[in-house]
Design a protein around this motif. Structure first.
Motif, PDB file in Angstrom:
ATOM      1  N   ARG A 194      27.972  25.088  83.787  1.00 43.99           N
ATOM      2  CA  ARG A 194      26.961  24.722  82.787  1.00 43.99           C
ATOM      3  C   ARG A 194      26.923  23.212  82.643  1.00 43.99           C
ATOM      4  O   ARG A 194      27.825  22.605  82.103  1.00 43.99           O
ATOM      5  CB  ARG A 194      27.290  25.362  81.447  1.00 43.99           C
ATOM      6  CG  ARG A 194      27.208  26.855  81.496  1.00 43.99           C
ATOM      7  CD  ARG A 194      27.648  27.458  80.182  1.00 43.99           C
ATOM      8  NE  ARG A 194      27.892  28.873  80.370  1.00 43.99           N
ATOM      9  CZ  ARG A 194      27.298  29.820  79.678  1.00 43.99           C
ATOM     10  NH1 ARG A 194      26.456  29.515  78.738  1.00 43.99           N
ATOM     11  NH2 ARG A 194      27.554  31.070  79.932  1.00 43.99           N
ATOM     12  N   GLU A 195      25.906  22.621  83.173  1.00 43.66           N
ATOM     13  CA  GLU A 195      25.685  21.178  83.097  1.00 43.66           C
ATOM     14  C   GLU A 195      24.214  20.961  82.821  1.00 43.66           C
ATOM     15  O   GLU A 195      23.461  21.912  82.662  1.00 43.66           O
ATOM     16  CB  GLU A 195      26.060  20.496  84.422  1.00 43.66           C
ATOM     17  CG  GLU A 195      27.519  20.568  84.763  1.00 43.66           C
ATOM     18  CD  GLU A 195      27.832  19.822  86.055  1.00 43.66           C
ATOM     19  OE1 GLU A 195      26.940  19.170  86.615  1.00 43.66           O
ATOM     20  OE2 GLU A 195      28.975  19.903  86.486  1.00 43.66           O
ATOM     21  N   SER A 196      23.807  19.735  82.823  1.00 42.99           N
ATOM     22  CA  SER A 196      22.387  19.447  82.632  1.00 42.99           C
ATOM     23  C   SER A 196      21.601  19.975  83.831  1.00 42.99           C
ATOM     24  O   SER A 196      22.110  20.066  84.938  1.00 42.99           O
ATOM     25  CB  SER A 196      22.168  17.949  82.496  1.00 42.99           C
ATOM     26  OG  SER A 196      22.344  17.312  83.741  1.00 42.99           O
ATOM     27  N   ASP A 197      20.351  20.324  83.588  1.00 40.30           N
ATOM     28  CA  ASP A 197      19.516  20.807  84.691  1.00 40.30           C
ATOM     29  C   ASP A 197      19.289  19.724  85.733  1.00 40.30           C
ATOM     30  O   ASP A 197      19.061  20.029  86.897  1.00 40.30           O
ATOM     31  CB  ASP A 197      18.181  21.340  84.166  1.00 40.30           C
ATOM     32  CG  ASP A 197      18.286  22.781  83.682  1.00 40.30           C
ATOM     33  OD1 ASP A 197      19.301  23.437  83.993  1.00 40.30           O
ATOM     34  OD2 ASP A 197      17.364  23.255  83.010  1.00 40.30           O
ATOM     35  N   ASP A 198      19.375  18.447  85.340  1.00 37.98           N
ATOM     36  CA  ASP A 198      19.233  17.373  86.327  1.00 37.98           C
ATOM     37  C   ASP A 198      20.338  17.452  87.362  1.00 37.98           C
ATOM     38  O   ASP A 198      20.096  17.352  88.556  1.00 37.98           O
ATOM     39  CB  ASP A 198      19.272  15.997  85.649  1.00 37.98           C
ATOM     40  CG  ASP A 198      18.026  15.702  84.847  1.00 37.98           C
ATOM     41  OD1 ASP A 198      17.002  16.376  85.064  1.00 37.98           O
ATOM     42  OD2 ASP A 198      18.087  14.805  83.990  1.00 37.98           O
ATOM     43  N   ARG A 199      21.573  17.614  86.926  1.00 38.92           N
ATOM     44  CA  ARG A 199      22.714  17.712  87.859  1.00 38.92           C
ATOM     45  C   ARG A 199      22.622  18.995  88.667  1.00 38.92           C
ATOM     46  O   ARG A 199      22.901  19.006  89.849  1.00 38.92           O
ATOM     47  CB  ARG A 199      24.033  17.642  87.094  1.00 38.92           C
ATOM     48  CG  ARG A 199      25.252  17.792  87.982  1.00 38.92           C
ATOM     49  CD  ARG A 199      25.364  16.655  89.019  1.00 38.92           C
ATOM     50  NE  ARG A 199      26.411  16.970  89.952  1.00 38.92           N
ATOM     51  CZ  ARG A 199      26.304  16.894  91.271  1.00 38.92           C
ATOM     52  NH1 ARG A 199      25.194  16.469  91.821  1.00 38.92           N
ATOM     53  NH2 ARG A 199      27.301  17.223  92.053  1.00 38.92           N
ATOM     54  N   ARG A 200      22.240  20.074  88.016  1.00 38.64           N
ATOM     55  CA  ARG A 200      22.092  21.339  88.731  1.00 38.64           C
ATOM     56  C   ARG A 200      21.047  21.206  89.836  1.00 38.64           C
ATOM     57  O   ARG A 200      21.216  21.727  90.926  1.00 38.64           O
ATOM     58  CB  ARG A 200      21.684  22.456  87.777  1.00 38.64           C
ATOM     59  CG  ARG A 200      22.791  22.907  86.884  1.00 38.64           C
ATOM     60  CD  ARG A 200      22.281  23.939  85.929  1.00 38.64           C
ATOM     61  NE  ARG A 200      23.397  24.492  85.201  1.00 38.64           N
ATOM     62  CZ  ARG A 200      23.461  25.749  84.818  1.00 38.64           C
ATOM     63  NH1 ARG A 200      22.481  26.564  85.076  1.00 38.64           N
ATOM     64  NH2 ARG A 200      24.510  26.177  84.161  1.00 38.64           N
TER      65      ARG A 200
ATOM     66  N   ILE B 125      19.606  20.882  95.655  1.00 37.19           N
ATOM     67  CA  ILE B 125      19.060  20.138  96.791  1.00 37.19           C
ATOM     68  C   ILE B 125      20.121  20.039  97.891  1.00 37.19           C
ATOM     69  O   ILE B 125      19.842  20.264  99.073  1.00 37.19           O
ATOM     70  CB  ILE B 125      18.582  18.740  96.362  1.00 37.19           C
ATOM     71  CG1 ILE B 125      17.324  18.867  95.500  1.00 37.19           C
ATOM     72  CG2 ILE B 125      18.313  17.850  97.570  1.00 37.19           C
ATOM     73  CD1 ILE B 125      16.890  17.583  94.853  1.00 37.19           C
ATOM     74  N   GLU B 126      21.353  19.712  97.510  1.00 34.63           N
ATOM     75  CA  GLU B 126      22.446  19.609  98.484  1.00 34.63           C
ATOM     76  C   GLU B 126      22.708  20.960  99.143  1.00 34.63           C
ATOM     77  O   GLU B 126      22.909  21.031 100.362  1.00 34.63           O
ATOM     78  CB  GLU B 126      23.707  19.099  97.800  1.00 34.63           C
ATOM     79  CG  GLU B 126      23.589  17.668  97.299  1.00 34.63           C
ATOM     80  CD  GLU B 126      24.703  17.273  96.353  1.00 34.63           C
ATOM     81  OE1 GLU B 126      25.714  17.997  96.264  1.00 34.63           O
ATOM     82  OE2 GLU B 126      24.559  16.233  95.698  1.00 34.63           O
ATOM     83  N   ALA B 127      22.711  22.035  98.359  1.00 39.74           N
ATOM     84  CA  ALA B 127      22.959  23.369  98.908  1.00 39.74           C
ATOM     85  C   ALA B 127      21.880  23.748  99.913  1.00 39.74           C
ATOM     86  O   ALA B 127      22.167  24.270 100.991  1.00 39.74           O
ATOM     87  CB  ALA B 127      23.022  24.401  97.782  1.00 39.74           C
TER      88      ALA B 127
ATOM     89  N   ALA C 193      15.343  27.763  90.633  1.00 39.39           N
ATOM     90  CA  ALA C 193      15.251  28.654  91.789  1.00 39.39           C
ATOM     91  C   ALA C 193      16.367  28.367  92.790  1.00 39.39           C
ATOM     92  O   ALA C 193      16.834  27.238  92.910  1.00 39.39           O
ATOM     93  CB  ALA C 193      13.902  28.477  92.466  1.00 39.39           C
ATOM     94  N   THR C 194      16.766  29.401  93.504  1.00 40.79           N
ATOM     95  CA  THR C 194      17.779  29.275  94.550  1.00 40.79           C
ATOM     96  C   THR C 194      17.100  28.831  95.844  1.00 40.79           C
ATOM     97  O   THR C 194      16.091  29.406  96.241  1.00 40.79           O
ATOM     98  CB  THR C 194      18.474  30.631  94.770  1.00 40.79           C
ATOM     99  OG1 THR C 194      19.005  31.070  93.518  1.00 40.79           O
ATOM    100  CG2 THR C 194      19.589  30.527  95.785  1.00 40.79           C
ATOM    101  N   PRO C 195      17.645  27.818  96.511  1.00 43.75           N
ATOM    102  CA  PRO C 195      17.037  27.358  97.765  1.00 43.75           C
ATOM    103  C   PRO C 195      17.058  28.449  98.843  1.00 43.75           C
ATOM    104  O   PRO C 195      17.939  29.307  98.858  1.00 43.75           O
ATOM    105  CB  PRO C 195      17.928  26.187  98.191  1.00 43.75           C
ATOM    106  CG  PRO C 195      18.651  25.771  96.962  1.00 43.75           C
ATOM    107  CD  PRO C 195      18.792  26.999  96.128  1.00 43.75           C
ATOM    108  N   ALA C 196      16.092  28.390  99.731  1.00 41.20           N
ATOM    109  CA  ALA C 196      16.035  29.322 100.857  1.00 41.20           C
ATOM    110  C   ALA C 196      17.311  29.203 101.681  1.00 41.20           C
ATOM    111  O   ALA C 196      17.833  28.114 101.888  1.00 41.20           O
ATOM    112  CB  ALA C 196      14.823  29.005 101.723  1.00 41.20           C
TER     113      ALA C 196
END
Length: 72
Positions: A10-16, A21-23, A43-46
């Motif tokens: 649980r962090e800020s949505d900015d960090r999430r 993006i990295e994932a 959303a979860t990345p493809a």
């Protein structure tokens, strides 16, 4: 193939968003990516497998399950 497990506490949505993006980038490079996430509307990345959790205990158990699944 590289195997990557990412915990999304649980962090800020900015960090999430940065982590997502990295994932996604790792998945596009061919890594097997599992994202273990607390509640989020993002959303979860493809190409990324997502495991939703609610508590720290659930996050620990999910992480151990994913990590141990990759052992020979």
């Amino acid at each position: 193939m590289a195997r990557v497990t990412i915990e999304l506490p649980r962090e800020s949505d900015d960090r999430r968003y940065d982590v997502l993006i990295e994932a996604g980038a790792l998945a596009r490079l061919g890594a097997e990516v599992t994202l273990i996430s607390g509640p989020t509307a993002l959303a979860t990345p493809a190409g990324v497998t997502r495991v939703d959790v609610e508590t720290a205990d659930e996050m620990l158990k999910a992480t151990l399950k994913v990590v141990n699944a990759g052992e020979p």
